[in-house]
Scaffold this active site. Sequence first.
Site, short mmCIF file in Angstrom:
data_model
loop_
_atom_site.label_atom_id
_atom_site.label_comp_id
_atom_site.label_asym_id
_atom_site.label_seq_id
_atom_site.Cartn_x
_atom_site.Cartn_y
_atom_site.Cartn_z
CE LYS A 1 -27.18 -35.51 -41.28
NZ LYS A 1 -25.83 -35.38 -41.86
CB ALA B 1 -25.37 -31.33 -30.98
CD GLN C 1 -22.14 -32.89 -44.19
OE1 GLN C 1 -21.06 -33.09 -43.64
NE2 GLN C 1 -23.15 -33.75 -44.11
N PRO D 1 -20.06 -28.12 -32.78
CG PRO D 1 -19.42 -26.89 -34.67
CD PRO D 1 -18.94 -27.97 -33.73
CE1 TYR E 1 -10.90 -37.52 -32.10
CE2 TYR E 1 -10.22 -35.91 -33.73
CZ TYR E 1 -10.80 -36.21 -32.51
OH TYR E 1 -11.28 -35.21 -31.70
CD1 TRP F 1 -13.88 -38.54 -33.28
CD2 TRP F 1 -15.75 -37.33 -33.09
NE1 TRP F 1 -14.74 -39.22 -32.46
CE2 TRP F 1 -15.89 -38.51 -32.33
CE3 TRP F 1 -16.79 -36.40 -33.10
CZ2 TRP F 1 -17.05 -38.80 -31.61
CZ3 TRP F 1 -17.94 -36.69 -32.39
CH2 TRP F 1 -18.07 -37.87 -31.65
CB SER G 1 -9.68 -31.94 -24.65
OG SER G 1 -10.94 -32.10 -25.27
NE ARG H 1 -20.04 -37.28 -36.55
CZ ARG H 1 -19.37 -36.20 -36.15
NH1 ARG H 1 -19.56 -35.71 -34.93
NH2 ARG H 1 -18.51 -35.61 -36.95
P1 NDP Z 1 -20.35 -31.12 -35.63
O1 NDP Z 1 -21.16 -31.11 -34.40
O2 NDP Z 1 -20.45 -29.92 -36.52
O3 NDP Z 1 -20.73 -32.43 -36.44
C1 NDP Z 1 -20.20 -32.65 -37.73
C2 NDP Z 1 -21.05 -33.68 -38.46
O4 NDP Z 1 -22.38 -33.19 -38.65
C3 NDP Z 1 -20.51 -33.92 -39.87
O5 NDP Z 1 -19.47 -34.86 -39.89
C4 NDP Z 1 -21.76 -34.36 -40.60
O6 NDP Z 1 -22.02 -35.71 -40.24
C5 NDP Z 1 -22.82 -33.47 -39.98
N1 NDP Z 1 -22.95 -32.17 -40.66
C6 NDP Z 1 -22.04 -31.16 -40.70
N2 NDP Z 1 -22.50 -30.10 -41.39
C7 NDP Z 1 -23.73 -30.45 -41.81
C8 NDP Z 1 -24.69 -29.75 -42.56
N3 NDP Z 1 -24.50 -28.52 -43.01
N4 NDP Z 1 -25.88 -30.39 -42.80
C9 NDP Z 1 -26.10 -31.64 -42.34
N5 NDP Z 1 -25.21 -32.35 -41.62
C10 NDP Z 1 -24.03 -31.75 -41.35
O7 NDP Z 1 -18.79 -31.25 -35.33
P2 NDP Z 1 -17.93 -32.53 -34.82
O8 NDP Z 1 -18.67 -33.31 -33.82
O9 NDP Z 1 -17.40 -33.22 -36.01
O10 NDP Z 1 -16.76 -31.76 -34.08
C11 NDP Z 1 -15.85 -30.93 -34.84
C12 NDP Z 1 -14.42 -31.31 -34.53
O11 NDP Z 1 -14.19 -31.14 -33.15
C13 NDP Z 1 -14.07 -32.79 -34.77
O12 NDP Z 1 -13.82 -33.07 -36.12
C14 NDP Z 1 -12.86 -32.96 -33.89
O13 NDP Z 1 -11.71 -32.45 -34.53
C15 NDP Z 1 -13.22 -32.09 -32.69
N6 NDP Z 1 -13.79 -32.90 -31.57
C16 NDP Z 1 -13.12 -32.92 -30.39
C17 NDP Z 1 -13.57 -33.66 -29.32
C18 NDP Z 1 -12.83 -33.68 -28.04
O14 NDP Z 1 -13.15 -34.49 -27.15
N7 NDP Z 1 -11.83 -32.85 -27.86
C19 NDP Z 1 -14.81 -34.46 -29.42
C20 NDP Z 1 -15.48 -34.33 -30.70
C21 NDP Z 1 -14.99 -33.57 -31.72
P3 NDP Z 1 -22.77 -36.78 -41.21
O15 NDP Z 1 -22.82 -36.20 -42.59
O16 NDP Z 1 -21.96 -38.00 -41.11
O17 NDP Z 1 -24.12 -36.98 -40.60
#
Ligand code: NDP
Length: 324
Positions: A221, A214, A295, A212, A54, A21, A155, A231
């Site tokens: 960050k 948020a 990350q 996980p 997506y 996503w 979901s 993001r």
């Molecule tokens: P997270 O809450 O873990 O957010 C991920 C984002 O956080 C990254 O893309 C990055 O964004 C930032 N990040 C990740 N790790 C780090 C780190 N160590 N240090 C600093 N920044 C970090 O998970 P998602 O929201 O991406 O959700 C995970 C998956 O769940 C999605 O990919 C999707 O497949 C699914 N999903 C499903 C939904 C549903 O409605 N069913 C809705 C949302 C997600 P950046 O670097 O751009 O700031």
Amino acid sequence: MQYRRVGKSGLQLSALSFGAWVTFGQQVGRSQARDMLALAHDRGVNFFDNAETYNNGVAEQLMGDVLADLRFPRDSYCVSSKVFFGAVDNPLPTQRGLSRKHVIEACHQALQRLRVEHLDLYFCHRPDPDTPIGETVAAMDTLIRQGKVLYWGTSEWPADAIHEAHRIARENHLYAPVVEQPQYNLLHRERVEVEYALLYEAYGMGTTIWSPLASGLLSGKYNDGVPADSRLTQPGYEWLRESVLGKGQERLDKVRALQPIAEELGSSLAQLSIAWCLLNPHVSTVMLGASRREQLEHNLDALALLPRLDETVATRIQEVLRTD
Ligand code: NDP
């Protein structure tokens, strides 16, 4: 890697998985996607999450392209799609929702984009008030009997709608949903811990949980403002800003207050937040998101922290979260 059963089904997913996503096709191009999928698979990740919506199908296309290129044995990983929002801007009524027509056509399109013969998991991305639940349950049952889908789930459906889907499936001898895909993290717990409590026992459902961190907030960050390449600055995701940061300071204050607990454990807050999700036995897999390799690498290391999250740590976290 640890593997967990998806509820009482026979499917075992890696405790940490990887989703597309926002990132795939927007922040992450082909070579980074290849690098991250290779890293994840190498570290034992066996589930890659995706959805028709997506980046309007581009995320699935990219993932399919890279998975084909990497030539992982098909039986070494699971891939999902989700149906509801459609894969085009301004979808027509037949191009979105959970009607039999869209559920089946969206599945065929996802199979093509992902270049696989079956989806291991296929989710109804949201409830559809314009389609009877029985029509959707029957469409999913058809896909499973055709071998195009192995397991189906919901979901962010309200618990009542999931009960109804199970009732219809039981009475009509149809395949029922085995998994929910809800948001779950230190700042968002109610649905998974309270609303869904009966579903785990009554139907043996598991969960593949999202965000996980948020959307990165729980890495810390955003503590001192919004970094330019994060993001929350992505075009098309302006709407996300308020739900992630909140209206006042409360969410940021909680994140800041959790930081010392992570430091005492010698970990980052991101790793603590991810490992904490796995303390819940109803979490089958924590889906990670990452816009860059470092990350993902860092977040996969969160598993090593899990044995150290004892009662004392859990209680301290609980106390911080209760503070208003
Ligand atoms: P997270 O809450 O873990 O957010 C991920 C984002 O956080 C990254 O893309 C990055 O964004 C930032 N990040 C990740 N790790 C780090 C780190 N160590 N240090 C600093 N920044 C970090 O998970 P998602 O929201 O991406 O959700 C995970 C998956 O769940 C999605 O990919 C999707 O497949 C699914 N999903 C499903 C939904 C549903 O409605 N069913 C809705 C949302 C997600 P950046 O670097 O751009 O700031």
